[in-house]
Scaffold this active site. Structure first.
Site, PDB file in Angstrom:
ATOM      1  N   ARG A   1       0.839  -1.195   0.000  1.00  0.00           N
ATOM      2  CA  ARG A   1       0.000   0.000   0.000  1.00  0.00           C
ATOM      3  C   ARG A   1       0.880   1.252   0.000  1.00  0.00           C
ATOM      4  O   ARG A   1       1.537   1.566   0.988  1.00  0.00           O
ATOM      5  CB  ARG A   1      -0.931   0.026   1.221  1.00  0.00           C
ATOM      6  CG  ARG A   1      -1.758   1.317   1.291  1.00  0.00           C
ATOM      7  CD  ARG A   1      -2.950   1.221   2.234  1.00  0.00           C
ATOM      8  NE  ARG A   1      -2.581   1.166   3.637  1.00  0.00           N
ATOM      9  CZ  ARG A   1      -3.463   1.260   4.652  1.00  0.00           C
ATOM     10  NH1 ARG A   1      -4.741   1.418   4.382  1.00  0.00           N
ATOM     11  NH2 ARG A   1      -3.055   1.176   5.893  1.00  0.00           N
TER      12      ARG A   1
ATOM     13  N   ASP B   1      -3.531   2.975  14.422  1.00  0.00           N
ATOM     14  CA  ASP B   1      -2.734   3.572  13.358  1.00  0.00           C
ATOM     15  C   ASP B   1      -3.290   4.950  13.054  1.00  0.00           C
ATOM     16  O   ASP B   1      -4.112   5.476  13.815  1.00  0.00           O
ATOM     17  CB  ASP B   1      -2.681   2.663  12.118  1.00  0.00           C
ATOM     18  CG  ASP B   1      -4.041   2.510  11.430  1.00  0.00           C
ATOM     19  OD1 ASP B   1      -5.007   3.195  11.828  1.00  0.00           O
ATOM     20  OD2 ASP B   1      -4.127   1.708  10.482  1.00  0.00           O
TER      21      ASP B   1
END
Length: 569
Positions: free
Chosen positions: A184, A470
Site C-alpha cells: 500500500r 494507526d
C-alpha cells in the site's frame, strides 16, 4: 546532476566528514541522508522512472486535489454526497473486471503492518493468505522508514530477507510457504519531502509505487504472482477520477517494463464517504487492473465526520459505538459486496484491531469472541476475506472463514445480491446513534496524543489499550473531538448536562497527560515527544477550520534519527 545526501549540516567547529552522494538524473534532488543500502534503491534508472511518473501525472494529481477542495466546500455549504447521475450508465451496465488471477483467488485472511523488517518476515510467515505491507497509515514517513522499507521489500520478494534479533539471539527467516505480498503506497495528498523533482516535492505514492515496481516487478511475477503483479492496495481515493490516474500510472509502468497490460493488480480501499457512491465507477476505471474493493472502515468513520464537518445534525457518538451495527456502516459493507461480486472481484472486509491480551486470559477470550462475531458477520454477509492487525488473531479468523466458505477460494459466484441492490443514498447517509460521554472524550484525547507522539518519533503502528492504533484510528479521535467542540455537544452519562468546551477540553488534556505519565513513566515521557504531540493534537482539535489530515499537518514535525543525533524533518 549530483545532490547532497544529508539533511544535517555539521557545525563550523566540528570536522566535516567525507560526504557521499546519490547519482541522480537531471532535475532530481535527494535531500535525505546518504546510505549505501539506500543507494541500491535510489539508482539513477529507478529515480528516472519515478521522475517520469511525477512529470507525467503531477498535473492530474493537482487537479484531483483541487476537485477535493471544491467538493469539501460544497458539503460544508449543506450538500450531501450521492450517486452521480452522469455515470448512471456505468452503474447499470453489465460489464465485469478482468478475471482475478489464480495466485490471489483465495484471500480469506489478510494481515497488515508497516514495512519494518521483522514485521515483514513474521507477517509473511503468519499463516495469512496475504500480507499488506504498508507505506501509509501504519508507517511514520521518515526517510529511514521509507527507504529501509524499500530495501526490506526487495529482499522479501527475492526470498533473501532475514533479521537477527540480538536481544533474543534469534534469527528470523521466511518459511517455505508464505503469504502473498500486497503493497500500500501513500495517498495522493501526501508529498515526499526528501525527493524533489524539478524543484517541487515528489508525490509520495509515486515514490513508493515507482521504486517498488522498478526493482521488483520481474522477480515478483516469477516468484509470487504466477505471471501477474505486483499487487497493490490503493488508499484514500474519493472518486473515479483519482482511480483513473492510478490506472494510467499502471499502464505507463507496464509499457515501460514491457509486460502485458493488466499485469499489475490492485484492491481499492473504500475508506472515504464520497467514494462509496463511486464504487462501480472506480472499478470501471481500473477494470483491467482490479482485484476488488476493501471496507476501510476506520478511515470511513473519519471521513464521515470530515465530510459532514459543516453539519450540526450529524454528530458521532463515542467512537467505540461506531461499529458495523450502525445502519450507515452496515449498508456501506453490503453495497460493497454487491458491487464487487457483480463485477467479478473480491469484496474484502475490515480490520480486526484487537491484539492478544497475554496477562489476562478472561479479557483475552472476551476480545477473541468479539473478533469471531465480527468475522462471522462478514463472511455470512458475503465478504471474500478480511483483515487482522496481529498474527495472534489469524487462527481464530481463519477458522470462521474456513467453516463458512469451505474449499471455495472466495464467494464471488455464490452470494445472492438482491437485497443489497435496494440500498439507497438514505441508507448510506443514515445518522449514527448512541451516547457521547466524558469517558469517550478522555479516550480520544489519550489515544490521539500517544499515537501522535509515537508517529513523530518514527512509529506508525502502536498498541494502545489492547487495540492496534494507526493513523486512521487516531484521525477518528481527532475529528470527533473537533466536532464535539465546534457544536458544543452535551455529554451523556457521568457528564450529563456538561457541554464540551475549550475549557473542558483543556482540563481533560491536562488530566490525561498526567495519566499518560503514570502509565509510561516520567523518563519515557521526558525522552519521547509527548509534550510536542500534546500541543499539535490540541491545536488540531481546536482550530476553527478542520485540518484535512493529522499526518499532513504534523509531517514537518517528525524527528529523524541519524548518527549526529535527532533533528526535525
Amino acid at each position: 546532476m549530483l545532490s547532497l545526501g544529508t539533511l544535517v549540516q555539521p557545525s563550523q567547529t566540528e570536522k566535516k566528514p567525507a560526504m557521499s552522494y546519490y547519482d541522480v538524473p537531471e532535475g532530481v534532488d535527494i535531500r535525505g541522508r546518504y546510505d549505501q543500502e539506500f543507494a541500491k534503491i535510489l539508482t539513477k534508472d529507478a529515480l528516472q522512472f519515478v521522475a517520469d511518473l511525477q512529470r507525467e501525472f503531477r498535473g492530474h494529481v493537482k487537479y484531483a486535489m483541487e476537485c477535493r477542495k471544491e467538493a469539501k466546500t460544497w458539503y460544508n455549504n449543506g450538500a450531501l454526497p450521492g450517486f452521480d447521475p452522469v455515470t448512471k450508465f456505468v452503474r447499470e451496465s453489465s460489464w465485469v473486471c478482468a478475471p482475478v488471477p489464480q495466485a490471489v483467488a483465495d484471500r480469506r485472511v489478510e494481515i497488515t503492518g508497516p514495512v519494518e523488517r521483522k514485521m515483514i518476515i513474521n507477517a509473511l510467515n503468519s499463516g495469512a493468505k496475504v500480507f499488506m505491507a504498508d507505506f501509509e497509515d501504519a508507517l511514520s514517513p521518515t526517510w529511514e522508514n521509507l527507504m529501509r522499507g524499500q530495501v526490506n521489500l526487495k529482499d522479501a520478494v527475492n526470498g533473501t530477507i532475514s533479521f537477527h534479533d540480538k536481544a533474543r539471539n534469534r534469527v528470523y527467516k521466511l518459511n517455505d510457504q508464505t503469504a502473498k505480498l500486497f503493497v500500500r503506497p501513500r495517498g495522493w495528498h501526501l508529498p515526499e519531502a526528501h525527493i524533489f523533482v524539478d524543484g517541487e516535492p515528489a508525490i509520495g505514492c509515486l515514490v513508493d509505487f515507482g521504486l517498488y515496481f522498478f526493482h521488483n516487478y520481474a522477480s515478483f511475477r516469477r516468484t509470487q504472482g504466477g505471471g501477474y503483479g505486483p499487487f497493490f492496495y490503493l488508499p484514500k481515493m474519493e472518486n473515479s477520477r483519482e482511480a483513473r490516474i492510478w490506472n494510467n500510472v499502471f499502464e505507463r509502468a507496464e509499457k515501460l517494463a514491457g509486460i502485458e497490460r493488466g499485469s499489475i493488480r490492485a484492491t481499492v480501499l473504500i475508506e472515504t464517504l464520497p467514494a462509496v457512491f463511486q464504487m462501480d465507477e472506480i472499478l470501471y476505471e481500473l477494470r483491467d487492473h482490479s482485484v476488488g474493493l476493501n471496507c476501510g472502515r476506520w478511515d470511513y468513520i473519519f471521513s464521515y465526520v470530515k465530510t459532514f464537518q459543516g453539519h450540526s445534525d450529524r454528530l458521532l457518538p463515542d467512537r467505540v459505538l461506531v461499529g458495523m451495527g450502525q445502519h450507515f456502516m452496515r449498508s456501506y459493507s453490503d453495497l460493497l459486496i454487491r458491487t464487487c461480486h457483480r463485477r467479478g472481484v473480491h469484496a474484502m472486509g475490515g480490520m480486526a484491531a484487537q491484539i492478544p491480551i497475554r496477562d489476562d486470559p478472561a479479557a483475552n477470550e472476551a476480545a477473541m469472541e468479539l473478533v469471531r462475531k465480527d468475522k462471522l458477520r462478514e463472511v455470512k454477509a458475503g465478504h471474500d476475506g478480511t483483515w487482522a492487525a496481529h498474527p495472534g488473531l489469524i487462527p481464530a479468523i481463519m477458522e470462521v472463514f474456513n467453516s463458512n466458505m469451505g474449499s471455495n477460494p472466495n464467494q464471488i459466484q455464490s452470494i445472492k445480491r438482491e437485497d443489497a441492490a435496494r440500498i439507497t443514498e438514505e441508507d448510506l447517509l443514515m445518522r449514527p446513534v448512541g451516547v457521547r460521554t466524558l469517558e469517550g472524550l478522555r479516550l480520544n484525547t489519550r489515544v490521539g496524543i500517544q499515537y501522535l507522539a509515537a508517529w513523530l518519533t518514527g512509529t506508525g503502528s502502536v498498541p494502545l489499550y489492547n487495540l492496534m492504533e494507526d493513523a486512521a484510528t487516531a484521525e477518528i479521535s481527532r475529528v470527533q473531538i473537533w466536532q464535539w467542540l465546534k457544536y458544543g455537544v452535551e455529554l451523556d452519562g457521568d457528564g450529563l448536562g456538561v457541554k464540551v468546551s475549550r475549557e473542558l477540553f483543556g482540563r481533560v488534556v491536562e488530566e490525561e497527560m498526567e495519566r499518560i505519565e503514570r502509565e509510561v513513566g516520567k523518563e519515557k515521557l521526558k525522552k519521547g515527544m509527548y509534550k510536542e504531540a500534546c500541543k499539535i493534537f490540541s491545536r488540531q482539535c481546536t482550530v476553527p477550520v478542520l485540518d484535512d489530515f493529522l499526518t499532513l499537518n504534523a509531517y514537518n514535525h517528525i524527528v529523524i534519527h541519524h548518527p549526529k543525533g535527532p533533528s526535525k524533518l
